[in-house]
Enzyme design. Structure first.
Site, PDB file in Angstrom:
ATOM      1  CE  LYS A  24      -0.441   0.406   6.663  1.00 52.44           C
ATOM      2  NZ  LYS A  24       0.172   0.509   7.970  1.00 52.44           N
TER       3      LYS A  24
ATOM      4  CG  HIS B  79       2.138  -6.576   7.557  1.00 46.81           C
ATOM      5  ND1 HIS B  79       1.023  -7.036   8.206  1.00 46.81           N
ATOM      6  CD2 HIS B  79       2.546  -5.489   8.247  1.00 46.81           C
ATOM      7  CE1 HIS B  79       0.770  -6.255   9.240  1.00 46.81           C
ATOM      8  NE2 HIS B  79       1.682  -5.307   9.293  1.00 46.81           N
TER       9      HIS B  79
ATOM     10  CG  ASP C 287      -0.217  -5.983   1.648  1.00 45.97           C
ATOM     11  OD1 ASP C 287      -0.629  -4.803   1.610  1.00 45.97           O
ATOM     12  OD2 ASP C 287       0.219  -6.524   2.681  1.00 45.97           O
TER      13      ASP C 287
ATOM     14  CD  GLN D 215       3.575   0.444   4.350  1.00 48.51           C
ATOM     15  OE1 GLN D 215       3.621   1.651   4.072  1.00 48.51           O
ATOM     16  NE2 GLN D 215       3.366   0.016   5.586  1.00 48.51           N
TER      17      GLN D 215
ATOM     18  CB  CYS E   6       3.419  -6.815  11.629  1.00 51.12           C
ATOM     19  SG  CYS E   6       2.744  -5.877  12.974  1.00 51.12           S
TER      20      CYS E   6
HETATM   21  N1  C6P Z   1       1.890  -2.037   8.475  1.00 53.63           N
HETATM   22  C1  C6P Z   1       3.590  -0.852   9.696  1.00 53.63           C
HETATM   23  O1  C6P Z   1       3.988  -0.094  10.585  1.00 53.63           O
HETATM   24  P1  C6P Z   1      -3.654  -2.506   8.463  1.00 53.63           P
HETATM   25  O2  C6P Z   1      -3.128  -2.606   9.865  1.00 53.63           O
HETATM   26  O3  C6P Z   1      -4.727  -3.537   8.200  1.00 53.63           O
HETATM   27  O4  C6P Z   1      -4.047  -1.140   8.073  1.00 53.63           O
HETATM   28  O5  C6P Z   1      -2.419  -2.859   7.492  1.00 53.63           O
HETATM   29  C2  C6P Z   1      -1.746  -4.080   7.616  1.00 53.63           C
HETATM   30  C3  C6P Z   1      -0.574  -4.119   6.708  1.00 53.63           C
HETATM   31  C4  C6P Z   1      -0.588  -4.988   5.627  1.00 53.63           C
HETATM   32  N2  C6P Z   1       0.409  -5.012   4.736  1.00 53.63           N
HETATM   33  C5  C6P Z   1       1.480  -4.219   4.857  1.00 53.63           C
HETATM   34  C6  C6P Z   1       2.561  -4.278   3.810  1.00 53.63           C
HETATM   35  C7  C6P Z   1       1.564  -3.318   5.926  1.00 53.63           C
HETATM   36  O6  C6P Z   1       2.627  -2.523   6.028  1.00 53.63           O
HETATM   37  C8  C6P Z   1       0.528  -3.274   6.881  1.00 53.63           C
HETATM   38  C9  C6P Z   1       0.608  -2.365   8.066  1.00 53.63           C
HETATM   39  C10 C6P Z   1       2.111  -1.112   9.574  1.00 53.63           C
HETATM   40  O7  C6P Z   1       4.370  -1.380   8.902  1.00 53.63           O
HETATM   41  C11 C6P Z   1       1.522  -1.549  10.867  1.00 53.63           C
HETATM   42  S1  C6P Z   1       2.160  -3.072  11.444  1.00 53.63           S
END
Ligand code: C6P
Length: 409
Positions: A230, A127, A204, A207, A367
């Site tokens: 999430k 991401h 990371d 997910q 993203c």
């Molecule tokens: N992915 C998706 O729809 P934040 O925005 O900081 O809570 O998370 C960022 C982020 C970082 N790593 C991974 C693997 C992610 O999936 C995400 C967030 C969302 O896939 C929003 S783009």
């Protein structure tokens, strides 16, 4: 009903999420975008209300009852987060989310630990939040990013990954679960390789932490980043886990109230870990909501949630195969995230058509533009599950997708 084993009682679970009482375009809401953000149960919503109605105050500052209550709730949340991932409270830093956690760590390591010419290993499936901060750090501090290329089905070849390590490698940063393909990376194995080469590992967990049991000790990872929103909590709260010894040895990258031990006009010293990394008033309501969310998830059981999502994913993959002109991306063994395209239809159009039936999915590049480039596409339609999704949701989705595929072919 296509459910052979009933892992979760979806009816009573979804009754605890007020949003599912809403009609969307005359239909019950079918929410298949939990990878983006999850819905919130009444318990979490009430915990935020209770904080504001009964003990709203700043933490670690006031010597009066409601401030002590707020501090206790805030620090209890830290312990609850720690127990979720089998760590110690001192290893849990509150941030605003995964993005903030990774940016903060990139700054901390660049300022304290990494030196010009050092190498960082990263993958093509990251991401942007786990890619751009390292790209910027590499430009600012003269570091080298080395990308692990993906296999055709969007997985990691461990041998290729290991071949990238040199004596200059100081960090590997990798997602546990791809937010596009649902690929689950073998983190334990990768951590072993990283440590064999004297490298640190950041995972990371945006997910993965919401959907499976994570044990940082057993995985033996150095850092883990994840987001509360999430996993049923509010937005604006997240976690950076770091091994105690590492956090103690590192210097903070952000400065201000709450993180100091002593300040004079020319010098300052820091509080202990993890507080030295938490400058300024923290997100107290967020931490309380996260603690409530974790208790809720624990009461249902993450093993059961994972099993439920596996059953939904398997069933969905089988059903998607029956749709004409569909291309599904990613490996067959995966987490509850499925990306696909139908013919030359724009993913936003697929999403807009489904919305008319009250079905929420995400379309776009998610993203993860380098991954889109690898797949030679601009975007995908993506469905993602959580504990409140049912087989009935999938049947409705498939029915609508068949219509989309028929009408627009
Ligand atoms: N992915 C998706 O729809 P934040 O925005 O900081 O809570 O998370 C960022 C982020 C970082 N790593 C991974 C693997 C992610 O999936 C995400 C967030 C969302 O896939 C929003 S783009």
């Amino acid at each position: 009903m296509h459910l052979l084993t009933k892992t979760l009682d979806i009816e009573s679970i979804s009754n605890e999420f007020p949003i599912f009482k809403r009609k969307i375009n005359g239909h019950n809401l079918i929410y298949l975008d939990s990878a983006s953000t999850s819905q919130k149960p009444t318990q979490v919503i009430n915990s935020i209300k209770e904080y504001y109605e009964k003990f709203n105050s700043n933490v670690h500052r006031g010597v009066y009852k409601i401030s002590e209550e707020a501090t206790l709730a805030f620090e209890n949340s830290r312990s609850n987060v720690a127990s979720l991932i089998n760590s110690y409270p001192e290893e849990i830093i509150f941030t605003s989310g995964t993005t903030k956690s990774i940016n903060m760590l990139a700054n901390i390591l660049s300022m304290n630990y990494l030196k010009k010419g050092d190498e960082i290993i990263i993958t093509e499936m990251e991401h942007h939040s786990n890619l751009v901060p390292w790209q910027i750090a590499s430009k600012l501090y003269g570091l080298k990013l080395k990308y692990v290329k993906l296999t055709n089905n969007g997985s990691i070849d461990i041998n290729k990954l290991e071949s990238l390590f040199t004596e200059k490698t100081k960090l590997i940063t990798i997602t546990h679960v791809s937010n596009v393909l649902g690929t689950i990376n073998p983190i334990k194995e990768i951590a072993k390789i990283a440590h064999k080469h004297n490298s640190l590992i950041l995972v990371d967990g945006a997910q993965s932490v919401p959907h499976m049991t994570i044990d940082v000790k057993s995985l033996d990872i150095d850092f883990l980043a994840f987001s509360g929103h999430k996993m049923l909590a509010s937005t604006g709260i997240g976690i950076l886990y770091g091994k105690k010894k590492l956090l103690e040895s590192l210097q903070p990258s952000e400065f201000g109230g709450g993180m100091i031990s002593n300040v004079s006009l020319n010098n300052s010293s820091w509080n202990e870990s993890p507080w030295k990394f938490e400058a300024g008033t923290p997100n107290v309501e967020g931490a309380i909501s996260l603690s409530t969310a974790i208790s809720y998830l624990k009461s249902i059981g993450l093993e059961k949630i994972e099993k439920h999502e596996k059953e939904l994913t398997k069933y969905t993959l089988e059903q998607l195969e029956k749709i004409e002109n569909i291309k599904v991306y990613g490996p067959s063994e995966r987490s509850g995230i499925i990306s696909f395209n139908i013919n030359k239809l724009h993913p936003h159009d697929i999403s807009a058509i489904l919305d008319r039936e009250g079905i929420a999915i995400r379309g776009g590049h998610h993203c993860a533009m380098p991954l889109m480039k690898f797949l030679r596409i601009n975007g995908t339609a993506r469905i993602s599950f959580y504990l409140y999704n049912s087989f009935e949701d999938i049947d409705k989705l498939i029915k609508s997708l068949k219509t989309v595929s028929e009408v627009l072919k």
